[in-house]
Design a protein around this motif. Structure first.
Motif, mmCIF file in Angstrom:
data_model
loop_
_atom_site.group_PDB
_atom_site.id
_atom_site.type_symbol
_atom_site.label_atom_id
_atom_site.label_comp_id
_atom_site.label_asym_id
_atom_site.label_seq_id
_atom_site.Cartn_x
_atom_site.Cartn_y
_atom_site.Cartn_z
ATOM 1 N N PRO A 143 0.831 -1.196 0.100
ATOM 2 C CA PRO A 143 -0.074 -0.076 -0.037
ATOM 3 C C PRO A 143 0.747 1.260 -0.021
ATOM 4 N N ALA A 144 0.358 2.365 -0.565
ATOM 5 C CA ALA A 144 1.100 3.457 -0.683
ATOM 6 C C ALA A 144 1.607 4.149 0.552
ATOM 7 N N ASP A 145 1.074 3.760 1.788
ATOM 8 C CA ASP A 145 1.372 4.361 3.087
ATOM 9 C C ASP A 145 2.500 3.372 3.787
ATOM 10 N N GLN A 146 2.836 2.206 3.069
ATOM 11 C CA GLN A 146 3.791 1.549 3.707
ATOM 12 C C GLN A 146 4.951 1.389 2.550
ATOM 13 N N GLN A 147 5.153 2.013 1.658
ATOM 14 C CA GLN A 147 6.101 1.954 0.567
ATOM 15 C C GLN A 147 7.472 2.608 1.056
ATOM 16 N N THR A 148 7.962 2.267 2.326
ATOM 17 C CA THR A 148 9.205 2.799 2.717
ATOM 18 C C THR A 148 10.295 1.777 2.625
ATOM 19 N N PHE A 149 11.540 2.190 3.081
ATOM 20 C CA PHE A 149 12.548 1.161 3.017
ATOM 21 C C PHE A 149 12.417 0.120 4.074
ATOM 22 N N ALA A 150 12.038 0.444 5.428
ATOM 23 C CA ALA A 150 11.857 -0.617 6.205
ATOM 24 C C ALA A 150 10.757 -1.483 5.962
ATOM 25 N N ARG A 151 9.787 -1.007 5.418
ATOM 26 C CA ARG A 151 8.384 -1.813 5.193
ATOM 27 C C ARG A 151 8.826 -2.849 3.857
ATOM 28 N N THR A 152 9.348 -2.239 2.753
ATOM 29 C CA THR A 152 9.793 -3.173 1.579
ATOM 30 C C THR A 152 10.823 -4.291 2.067
ATOM 31 N N ALA A 153 11.956 -3.802 2.877
ATOM 32 C CA ALA A 153 12.883 -4.936 3.366
ATOM 33 C C ALA A 153 12.075 -5.779 4.396
ATOM 34 N N ILE A 154 11.062 -5.688 5.133
ATOM 35 C CA ILE A 154 10.469 -6.743 5.908
ATOM 36 C C ILE A 154 9.429 -7.418 5.011
ATOM 37 N N TRP A 155 8.938 -6.923 4.039
ATOM 38 C CA TRP A 155 7.918 -7.628 3.132
ATOM 39 C C TRP A 155 9.062 -8.668 2.370
ATOM 40 N N SER A 156 10.253 -8.253 1.758
ATOM 41 C CA SER A 156 10.897 -9.114 0.919
ATOM 42 C C SER A 156 11.423 -10.282 1.762
ATOM 43 N N ARG A 157 11.628 -10.083 3.016
ATOM 44 C CA ARG A 157 12.194 -11.436 3.774
ATOM 45 C C ARG A 157 10.982 -12.025 4.350
#
Length: 391
Positions: free
Chosen positions: A225-239
């Motif tokens: 989601p647009a409000d979660q497109q941060t470095f920290a969130r994308t890093a967590i999502w990828s793992r």
């Protein structure tokens, strides 16, 4: 032997870098310690990280003389395409941590030098942002994710962007235990207090990177989601989304939907190299992930001769992990590699001086390869074989 007064150049003029080690020293001066640790560190006791470098000292050259070398031809052909140099820029994630728009700077340096650039799934820029770089030979690296929709979309985007090959990383379904890297953070991606202070001692890096904000992983943004497109969130999502149950069925499925060259990265045994060929792969990368995954794994160059002896000519054989000099690359070519992939070597250049630094790293390797081949008495890459080394 260490001689008093000797030290690597660590100033700002990348043209004064004589070796990759000089660019490494320049990068260490420019980057905060926790960023340099991310670039250089390995898993657990870092035995494999050290072994990747030490093994090259065990390989001796056997030069031929009076061969009328002239100026050696460094070109080679991979997947039917002529390459000016026998090495490829390996896929590395989070290049935006070293320089603002680091992926673009590294890709532009590769394009200008006529070297293939491999973009990581977790690069900080989208595939499409790099595909328009003039003269870029563009490969795409793929982690296998749980989401089939994400996989299909990413492969489709790579095809549409004109990527010439797809490289599947198979040795990172479980994230390596990089203990020294973990010690740099209080929790998650929040650096420890001493490292926050250290940032103040590196204003050039801070103004280039931190002032603009840590960039997210561009290729993952559409799935958040647009409000979660941060470095920290994308890093967590990828793992969270990396497929832990990775199997040859994933390679065979990718083979069905990707019609261009398919490469399996992370092969460390002859048996797996044969299975990759049987699954329809066009190439393999013999790799221990630069010593960042399984500590205690052998150096790829020790595995290379056995695989090349059985599969040379049937499948394209690439190798990475630990390559810092043109001599290292020549040794791998003589042992049967079709080309080598460079990760940290070109990243040191990027970190030291952006595009100019990456260009200097490529130039240093090129000069070292040409000089080594001339001293060996080899006119071309095709002339290199086991007769030129003792291992």
């Amino acid at each position: 032997m260490v001689v008093a007064g000797r030290r690597y150049y660590s100033g700002r003029d990348v043209d004064r870098a004589v070796t990759i080690a000089d660019l490494q020293a320049m990068a260490r001066r420019r980057l905060p310690a926790f960023v340099m640790e991310y670039l250089e560190g390995g898993a657990e006791d870092e035995w494999t990280l050290r072994r990747n470098r030490e093994v090259f000292s065990e390989i001796e050259f056997r030069p031929s003389t009076l061969t009328g070398v002239g100026i050696p031809d460094l070109s080679t052909t991979i997947f039917g395409r002529k390459m000016r140099l026998p090495f490829i820029v390996a896929p590395t994630g989070f290049n935006g941590l070293f320089q603002y728009q680091g992926d673009r700077l590294l890709a532009e340096a590769a394009a200008k030098a006529g070297v293939t650039f491999t973009q990581s799934t977790v690069s900080n820029m989208r595939i499409e942002e790099l595909s328009g770089i003039p003269n870029l030979s563009h490969w795409m690296q793929l982690y296998v994710f749980r989401s089939q929709a994400f996989m299909d979309e990413l492969v489709g985007r790579a095809e549409k962007a004109g990527c010439q090959a797809l490289m599947v990383t198979t040795d990172a379904a479980t994230f390596g235990n990089r203990e020294w890297d973990r010690r740099n953070y209080r929790s998650g991606m929040d650096p420890a207090f001493r490292h926050k202070l250290d940032i103040l001692c590196h204003p050039r890096w801070a103004l280039s990177v931190m002032a603009r904000g840590i960039p997210p992983f561009g290729n993952l943004l559409d799935f958040l989601p647009a409000d979660q497109q941060t470095f920290a969130r994308t890093a967590i999502w990828s793992r969270e989304q990396v497929e832990p149950d990775l199997h040859w069925t994933h390679i065979r499925r990718l083979r069905k939907i990707w019609k261009k060259p398919l490469i399996v990265k992370g092969v460390m045994t002859l048996r797996d190299a044969e299975l990759a060929a049987d699954a329809g792969a066009d190439g393999i990368v013999i790799s221990n992930h630069g010593g960042r995954q399984l500590d205690g794994a052998p150096s790829p160059i020790t595995i290379l001769p056995k695989i090349a002896g059985k599969l040379k000519g049937r499948i394209t054989i690439l190798a990475d992990s630990g390559f810092r000099r043109g001599t290292d690359i020549v040794k791998a070519l003589a042992l049967g590699a079709d080309a080598v992939m460079t990760g940290r070597a070109t990243l040191y250049g990027l970190a030291a001086g952006g595009e100019a630094g990456a260009t200097r790293a490529i130039t240093v390797l090129e000069e070292e390869i040409r000089r080594t081949m001339a001293l060996l008495g080899c006119r071309s890459v095709a002339d290199l074989d086991r007769d030129h080394i003792k291992f």
